[in-house]
Scaffold this motif. Sequence first.
Motif, PDB file in Angstrom:
ATOM      1  N   THR A 127       0.818  -1.209   0.000  1.00 18.87           N
ATOM      2  CA  THR A 127       0.000   0.000   0.000  1.00 18.87           C
ATOM      3  C   THR A 127       0.855   1.264   0.000  1.00 18.87           C
ATOM      4  O   THR A 127       0.665   2.157  -0.828  1.00 18.87           O
ATOM      5  CB  THR A 127      -0.922   0.011   1.237  1.00 18.87           C
ATOM      6  N   THR A 128       1.818   1.328   0.919  1.00 24.77           N
ATOM      7  CA  THR A 128       2.638   2.534   0.971  1.00 24.77           C
ATOM      8  C   THR A 128       3.497   2.656  -0.275  1.00 24.77           C
ATOM      9  O   THR A 128       3.723   3.752  -0.777  1.00 24.77           O
ATOM     10  CB  THR A 128       3.564   2.531   2.212  1.00 24.77           C
ATOM     11  N   TYR A 129       3.938   1.528  -0.764  1.00 25.55           N
ATOM     12  CA  TYR A 129       4.783   1.533  -1.957  1.00 25.55           C
ATOM     13  C   TYR A 129       4.047   2.197  -3.122  1.00 25.55           C
ATOM     14  O   TYR A 129       4.578   3.034  -3.836  1.00 25.55           O
ATOM     15  CB  TYR A 129       5.125   0.102  -2.323  1.00 25.55           C
ATOM     16  N   GLN A 130       2.811   1.789  -3.272  1.00 25.26           N
ATOM     17  CA  GLN A 130       2.018   2.319  -4.375  1.00 25.26           C
ATOM     18  C   GLN A 130       1.815   3.818  -4.225  1.00 25.26           C
ATOM     19  O   GLN A 130       1.979   4.581  -5.171  1.00 25.26           O
ATOM     20  CB  GLN A 130       0.674   1.590  -4.400  1.00 25.26           C
ATOM     21  N   GLU A 131       1.493   4.225  -3.016  1.00 20.19           N
ATOM     22  CA  GLU A 131       1.327   5.662  -2.760  1.00 20.19           C
ATOM     23  C   GLU A 131       2.575   6.439  -3.142  1.00 20.19           C
ATOM     24  O   GLU A 131       2.521   7.478  -3.790  1.00 20.19           O
ATOM     25  CB  GLU A 131       1.100   5.902  -1.260  1.00 20.19           C
ATOM     26  N   GLN A 132       3.708   5.890  -2.701  1.00 17.87           N
ATOM     27  CA  GLN A 132       4.954   6.602  -2.946  1.00 17.87           C
ATOM     28  C   GLN A 132       5.323   6.602  -4.427  1.00 17.87           C
ATOM     29  O   GLN A 132       5.886   7.572  -4.933  1.00 17.87           O
ATOM     30  CB  GLN A 132       6.071   5.989  -2.109  1.00 17.87           C
ATOM     31  N   ALA A 133       4.975   5.525  -5.117  1.00 17.41           N
ATOM     32  CA  ALA A 133       5.271   5.454  -6.548  1.00 17.41           C
ATOM     33  C   ALA A 133       4.506   6.538  -7.302  1.00 17.41           C
ATOM     34  O   ALA A 133       4.968   7.062  -8.312  1.00 17.41           O
ATOM     35  CB  ALA A 133       4.915   4.078  -7.091  1.00 17.41           C
ATOM     36  N   TYR A 134       3.364   6.899  -6.776  1.00 18.61           N
ATOM     37  CA  TYR A 134       2.558   7.924  -7.437  1.00 18.61           C
ATOM     38  C   TYR A 134       3.125   9.328  -7.263  1.00 18.61           C
ATOM     39  O   TYR A 134       2.635  10.279  -7.839  1.00 18.61           O
ATOM     40  CB  TYR A 134       1.110   7.873  -6.940  1.00 18.61           C
ATOM     41  N   LYS A 135       4.165   9.438  -6.463  1.00 23.34           N
ATOM     42  CA  LYS A 135       4.886  10.714  -6.421  1.00 23.34           C
ATOM     43  C   LYS A 135       5.610  10.929  -7.748  1.00 23.34           C
ATOM     44  O   LYS A 135       5.988  12.043  -8.083  1.00 23.34           O
ATOM     45  CB  LYS A 135       5.935  10.710  -5.300  1.00 23.34           C
ATOM     46  N   ILE A 136       5.810   9.828  -8.465  1.00 21.06           N
ATOM     47  CA  ILE A 136       6.576   9.908  -9.704  1.00 21.06           C
ATOM     48  C   ILE A 136       5.711   9.533 -10.903  1.00 21.06           C
ATOM     49  O   ILE A 136       5.779  10.148 -11.951  1.00 21.06           O
ATOM     50  CB  ILE A 136       7.792   8.966  -9.628  1.00 21.06           C
ATOM     51  N   LEU A 137       4.876   8.523 -10.724  1.00 18.45           N
ATOM     52  CA  LEU A 137       4.061   8.048 -11.839  1.00 18.45           C
ATOM     53  C   LEU A 137       2.728   8.778 -11.897  1.00 18.45           C
ATOM     54  O   LEU A 137       2.239   9.295 -10.898  1.00 18.45           O
ATOM     55  CB  LEU A 137       3.802   6.547 -11.682  1.00 18.45           C
ATOM     56  N   ASP A 138       2.164   8.778 -13.083  1.00 17.33           N
ATOM     57  CA  ASP A 138       0.825   9.337 -13.289  1.00 17.33           C
ATOM     58  C   ASP A 138      -0.187   8.229 -13.010  1.00 17.33           C
ATOM     59  O   ASP A 138      -0.260   7.251 -13.751  1.00 17.33           O
ATOM     60  CB  ASP A 138       0.726   9.810 -14.743  1.00 17.33           C
ATOM     61  N   PRO A 139      -0.954   8.378 -11.930  1.00 20.93           N
ATOM     62  CA  PRO A 139      -1.884   7.296 -11.563  1.00 20.93           C
ATOM     63  C   PRO A 139      -2.865   6.958 -12.683  1.00 20.93           C
ATOM     64  O   PRO A 139      -3.268   5.798 -12.833  1.00 20.93           O
ATOM     65  CB  PRO A 139      -2.632   7.865 -10.352  1.00 20.93           C
ATOM     66  N   ALA A 140      -3.212   7.961 -13.475  1.00 19.95           N
ATOM     67  CA  ALA A 140      -4.198   7.728 -14.533  1.00 19.95           C
ATOM     68  C   ALA A 140      -3.654   6.820 -15.625  1.00 19.95           C
ATOM     69  O   ALA A 140      -4.416   6.204 -16.363  1.00 19.95           O
ATOM     70  CB  ALA A 140      -4.642   9.066 -15.138  1.00 19.95           C
ATOM     71  N   LYS A 141      -2.340   6.752 -15.752  1.00 21.18           N
ATOM     72  CA  LYS A 141      -1.748   5.912 -16.797  1.00 21.18           C
ATOM     73  C   LYS A 141      -1.015   4.724 -16.195  1.00 21.18           C
ATOM     74  O   LYS A 141      -0.101   4.174 -16.783  1.00 21.18           O
ATOM     75  CB  LYS A 141      -0.773   6.734 -17.637  1.00 21.18           C
ATOM     76  N   THR A 142      -1.410   4.380 -14.978  1.00 22.14           N
ATOM     77  CA  THR A 142      -0.757   3.266 -14.313  1.00 22.14           C
ATOM     78  C   THR A 142      -1.764   2.191 -13.957  1.00 22.14           C
ATOM     79  O   THR A 142      -2.816   2.483 -13.401  1.00 22.14           O
ATOM     80  CB  THR A 142      -0.071   3.740 -13.006  1.00 22.14           C
ATOM     81  N   GLU A 143      -1.431   0.980 -14.331  1.00 19.18           N
ATOM     82  CA  GLU A 143      -2.269  -0.156 -13.994  1.00 19.18           C
ATOM     83  C   GLU A 143      -1.518  -0.918 -12.909  1.00 19.18           C
ATOM     84  O   GLU A 143      -0.371  -1.292 -13.100  1.00 19.18           O
ATOM     85  CB  GLU A 143      -2.399  -1.011 -15.258  1.00 19.18           C
TER      86      GLU A 143
END
Length: 419
Positions: A127-143
């Motif tokens: 869960t935290t990993y995903q949150e932190q990854a979204y600091k860099i990735l665009d959630p709308a283009k991430t599956e």
Amino acid sequence: MSKETAIQAGTKNAPERVADPVERGAESSIATVPDLTRNAVDVLPEGRLAEQLKLDRPLRVKLGIDPTTADIHLGHTVVLGKLAEFQAAGHTVVLIVGDFTARVGDPSGRSASRPVPTPEEIEANATTYQEQAYKILDPAKTEVRRNGEWLDMNLADLLRLMGTTTVARLLERDDFQKRMAENAPIAGHELLYPLMQGYDSVAIDADVELGGTDQKFNLLFGRDVQSAYGKPPQSIMTLPILVGTDGVQKMSKSLGNYVGVTDPPDEMFGKLMSIPDEAMDEYFRLLLPQVEKPEAEPVRQKRFLAGQIVDRFHGSGKGREAEQAFDKVFVQHAVPEDIPEVDLSDYLSDGDGEVHLPRLIAGSFGMSTSEGRRLLAGGGVKLDGEAVDAHNLDVPAEALAGRVLQVGKRRFARLSSLD
RNA sequence: GGGGGAGUGUCCGAGUGGUUAAAGGAGAUGGGCUGUAAACCCAUUGGCUCUGCCUACAGAGGUUCGAAUCCUCUCUCCCCCA
């Protein structure tokens, strides 16, 4: 996120993924090849990625992460940053949260099997990993997908998967060769790791898979697994492994030489200032690809680097603030603004109104009283900036109340006043 | 299934009955120097109610005035043969 929501998220995103490159047009995709391979170490097979980019459809670009630790550090952001570039070019990122592969532990770069995290740890980390990854990735283009979705298979399916390769192939990898040479153990299930990771690529129809250079074997292996299942094999791209703040070993949490993306600005700035000068070029190149390293003396360059990175993860202007806080503590030797307060009354010895200094130090900074005693003897303890005389270990509380206790250069605590 | 080897402090690694809390190195921490860089110098590096006490050499027993060192059992790991 549950299995269902993970799948829905992917489906929901689909229209956007398709729309983007159509608007961009085929030429622009081709034009982005040199950009996309920037900083890459290996892009294999030769020329394959360029062909894929001509397909005029969004590529499915995969990254697998094992939630064995909770925090993303700057080393991870090298690959994540590259994924973001793919997203910017209109492609889809498929982030595999390796809830199942985490049970094995990637043998890459390991000289020993690693401890298996509990399911609860894995879940929390994911869960935290995903949150932190979204600091860099665009959630709308991430599956985002959990590989437990497909790796929790029955034995018949596992046998089929294992039948796609040979033991010799699995043992080929450098890590295993080294371990065998050193008579170090290789657990049976570790052999399965590349197969599992490869099957992830089958399950999500990966076109491209990214990873650190230590992932080269796994990434290439995935191609064979895909072929065995009748899927077109992915192309692979490896990126450099970022060196840690010690400038020697790769950045990793367990080595304690990492800068976490959620580290507070002041801490992030401070850690970055401590990297060796020789590591600066690499940090600029891998972490700030769009920023020029200024012509200046090394300290200036490093301050600039640290400020830019703080800005990137905490917002514009935060780097400047962190630099000011840094100057305050390390140049002006002043007390930083936010320091923890310690309740002096917790350390009063019974009756005499005195405080046993080693215990106060230990309690305030999380160490043993023996360690506190040693620091005291070594002249590493200060009160309001003045070195503390090590002869008197017991001090009247009045002499301490309201003052600032300091250990070393960077550990502070404000002592409460007496009521 | 048979045979051989190994488990020492954060890590590596000496030590095969007696100043051994355990050589040496790495790392870490504190001090000096400084740019919280590097290099270099010094100190510390099990715990504690600290001129002493307690706990420690995989675990449990045992031998001995005395054991990390000897014996027994257990656990874990590695290698070779099958």
